[in-house]
Design an enzyme around this catalytic site. Structure first.
Site, short mmCIF file in Angstrom:
data_model
loop_
_atom_site.label_atom_id
_atom_site.label_comp_id
_atom_site.label_asym_id
_atom_site.label_seq_id
_atom_site.Cartn_x
_atom_site.Cartn_y
_atom_site.Cartn_z
N TYR A 48 3.48 -21.02 -14.51
CA TYR A 48 2.16 -20.49 -14.10
C TYR A 48 1.22 -20.33 -15.30
CZ TYR A 48 4.77 -19.08 -9.88
OH TYR A 48 5.57 -19.04 -8.77
N HIS A 106 13.62 -22.05 -11.55
CA HIS A 106 12.46 -22.21 -10.66
C HIS A 106 12.72 -23.25 -9.57
CE1 HIS A 106 7.79 -21.78 -10.69
NE2 HIS A 106 8.24 -21.90 -9.46
N1 NAP Z 1 9.22 -20.08 -6.56
C1 NAP Z 1 8.30 -20.96 -6.22
O1 NAP Z 1 8.49 -22.18 -6.28
C2 NAP Z 1 6.97 -20.45 -5.72
C3 NAP Z 1 6.09 -21.31 -5.06
C4 NAP Z 1 4.91 -20.78 -4.58
C5 NAP Z 1 4.60 -19.44 -4.77
N2 NAP Z 1 5.48 -18.64 -5.45
C6 NAP Z 1 5.16 -17.20 -5.69
O2 NAP Z 1 4.76 -16.59 -4.47
C7 NAP Z 1 3.49 -16.00 -4.65
C8 NAP Z 1 2.70 -15.96 -3.35
O3 NAP Z 1 2.57 -17.24 -2.78
P1 NAP Z 1 1.20 -18.06 -2.72
O4 NAP Z 1 0.33 -17.65 -3.85
O5 NAP Z 1 1.58 -19.49 -2.60
O6 NAP Z 1 0.55 -17.67 -1.31
P2 NAP Z 1 0.35 -16.38 -0.38
O7 NAP Z 1 0.72 -15.16 -1.09
O8 NAP Z 1 1.01 -16.70 0.92
O9 NAP Z 1 -1.21 -16.44 -0.11
C9 NAP Z 1 -2.14 -16.19 -1.14
C10 NAP Z 1 -3.55 -16.34 -0.53
O10 NAP Z 1 -3.76 -15.31 0.44
C11 NAP Z 1 -4.95 -14.60 0.12
N3 NAP Z 1 -4.74 -13.19 0.51
C12 NAP Z 1 -3.85 -12.31 -0.02
N4 NAP Z 1 -3.92 -11.12 0.59
C13 NAP Z 1 -4.90 -11.24 1.54
C14 NAP Z 1 -5.44 -10.34 2.49
N5 NAP Z 1 -4.99 -9.09 2.60
N6 NAP Z 1 -6.43 -10.80 3.30
C15 NAP Z 1 -6.89 -12.07 3.20
N7 NAP Z 1 -6.40 -12.97 2.31
C16 NAP Z 1 -5.41 -12.56 1.48
C17 NAP Z 1 -5.14 -14.75 -1.37
O11 NAP Z 1 -6.51 -14.63 -1.65
P3 NAP Z 1 -7.10 -13.88 -2.96
O12 NAP Z 1 -6.43 -14.46 -4.17
O13 NAP Z 1 -8.55 -14.19 -2.87
O14 NAP Z 1 -6.85 -12.41 -2.83
C18 NAP Z 1 -4.64 -16.18 -1.57
O15 NAP Z 1 -5.64 -17.12 -1.24
C19 NAP Z 1 2.86 -16.86 -5.75
O16 NAP Z 1 1.72 -16.26 -6.31
C20 NAP Z 1 4.03 -16.99 -6.68
O17 NAP Z 1 4.20 -15.81 -7.43
C21 NAP Z 1 6.66 -19.10 -5.91
#
Ligand code: NAP
Length: 272
Positions: A48, A106
């Site tokens: 990241y 990862h």
């Molecule tokens: N291990 C892996 O391979 C892997 C892969 C993907 C992700 N991850 C981890 O999982 C975390 C979360 O997954 P993700 O970032 O893919 O997606 P997510 O958490 O499912 O969705 C994030 C999106 O939702 C929005 N959001 C969050 N809270 C909200 C609310 N209360 N109301 C409206 N919109 C909201 C955020 O907007 P804003 O930013 O504008 O608030 C962002 O656009 C990542 O950040 C990372 O740490 C790990």
């Protein structure tokens, strides 16, 4: 905050802040704001490119290190023994912390023997650089391979998991083997807001679609790590601990699986 117990006896917060795509000042601000609100769990990764920014946010929040749970992840190309040993030290320098609560592989990488990677991770744990070791994006077969090598080393598997990718078999396998499942992209990267059934439930029970999706996870003892950058989203996602998920909502969300995998890079090994 509510917790699940890891096989080491450590308590892992059921809610954390995801930081993928948060960088620089914006990342530092979100991490500090989250910790001010009451989050105590941050999910980052070498990939990241935000360790320093996360570390600055942690420092600014000025919270006792023992109260925090910090996870990072090793890139799939860095899974050779020497690379893992060097990465663990580097991550701590970048984050300006003395240990990680959890260090994950990862992504699996079939070009590097799992046994070699796990040996290094076991040593990183024994040296106290990471208190717990886990994996991410592992299928049941990957987990079986890991368990054969070291039966008790893997404590967490972090995978994509939300109502439209309800990986029940994987969750059952993890829970039967003492492995905690962490749900990444728990809001399906925003798609939960478009789901008609979740939208109807949200209207009926006056809880947002995001709250319902996160509550659905933590009630299964699945750790959720939504990414949020605005204070409004951070606060909204934190409001999970003093209400129950209505039985109808659980039942309807349990039936929403469409094998809708959003994160599916060409080199992933989900067919293993
Ligand atoms: N291990 C892996 O391979 C892997 C892969 C993907 C992700 N991850 C981890 O999982 C975390 C979360 O997954 P993700 O970032 O893919 O997606 P997510 O958490 O499912 O969705 C994030 C999106 O939702 C929005 N959001 C969050 N809270 C909200 C609310 N209360 N109301 C409206 N919109 C909201 C955020 O907007 P804003 O930013 O504008 O608030 C962002 O656009 C990542 O950040 C990372 O740490 C790990």
């Amino acid at each position: 905050m509510k917790y699940v117990e890891l096989n080491s006896g450590d308590q892992m917060p059921l809610l954390g802040l995801g930081t993928w795509q948060l960088r620089g000042e914006k990342c530092t601000k979100s991490v500090k704001e989250a910790l001010d609100i009451g989050y105590n769990h941050i999910d980052t990764a070498d990939g990241y490119d935000n360790h320093q920014a996360v570390g600055r946010g942690i420092k600014k929040a000025n919270i006792d290190r023992k109260e925090l749970f910090i996870t990072s992840k090793i890139k799939p190309e860095n899974l050779h023994y020497d690379d893992i040993k060097a990465d663990a030290e580097r991550f701590l320098d970048e984050l300006e912390i003395e240990y990680l609560d959890l260090l994950l592989i990862h992504w699996p990488n079939k070009k590097i023997p799992l046994k070699e990677s796990l040996k290094a991770l076991k040593e990183v744990k024994a040296e106290g650089l990471a208190h717990n070791i886990g994996v991410s994006n592992f299928t049941i077969n990957h987990l079986k391979d890991a368990i054969k090598i070291y039966p008790d080393l893997i404590t967490v598997n972090q995978v994509e998991f939300h109502p439209s990718l309800y990986q029940k078999d994987l969750l059952d396998f993890c829970q039967e083997n003492g492995i905690i499942l962490t749900a990444y992209s728990p809001l399906a990267r925003g798609e939960v807001f478009q789901n008609d059934i979740i939208k109807t439930l949200a209207d009926k029970y006056e809880k947002s679609a995001s709250k319902l999706a996160l509550k659905w996870l933590i009630e299964k003892d699945v750790v959720a790590i939504p990414k949020a950058s605005s204070r409004e989203h951070l606060e909204s996602n934190f409001d999970l601990f003093d209400w129950e998920l209505p039985a109808e909502a659980k039942e309807k969300m349990d039936a929403l699986n469409e094998d809708n995998r959003i994160i599916d890079p060409s080199w992933a090994e989900f067919d293993y």
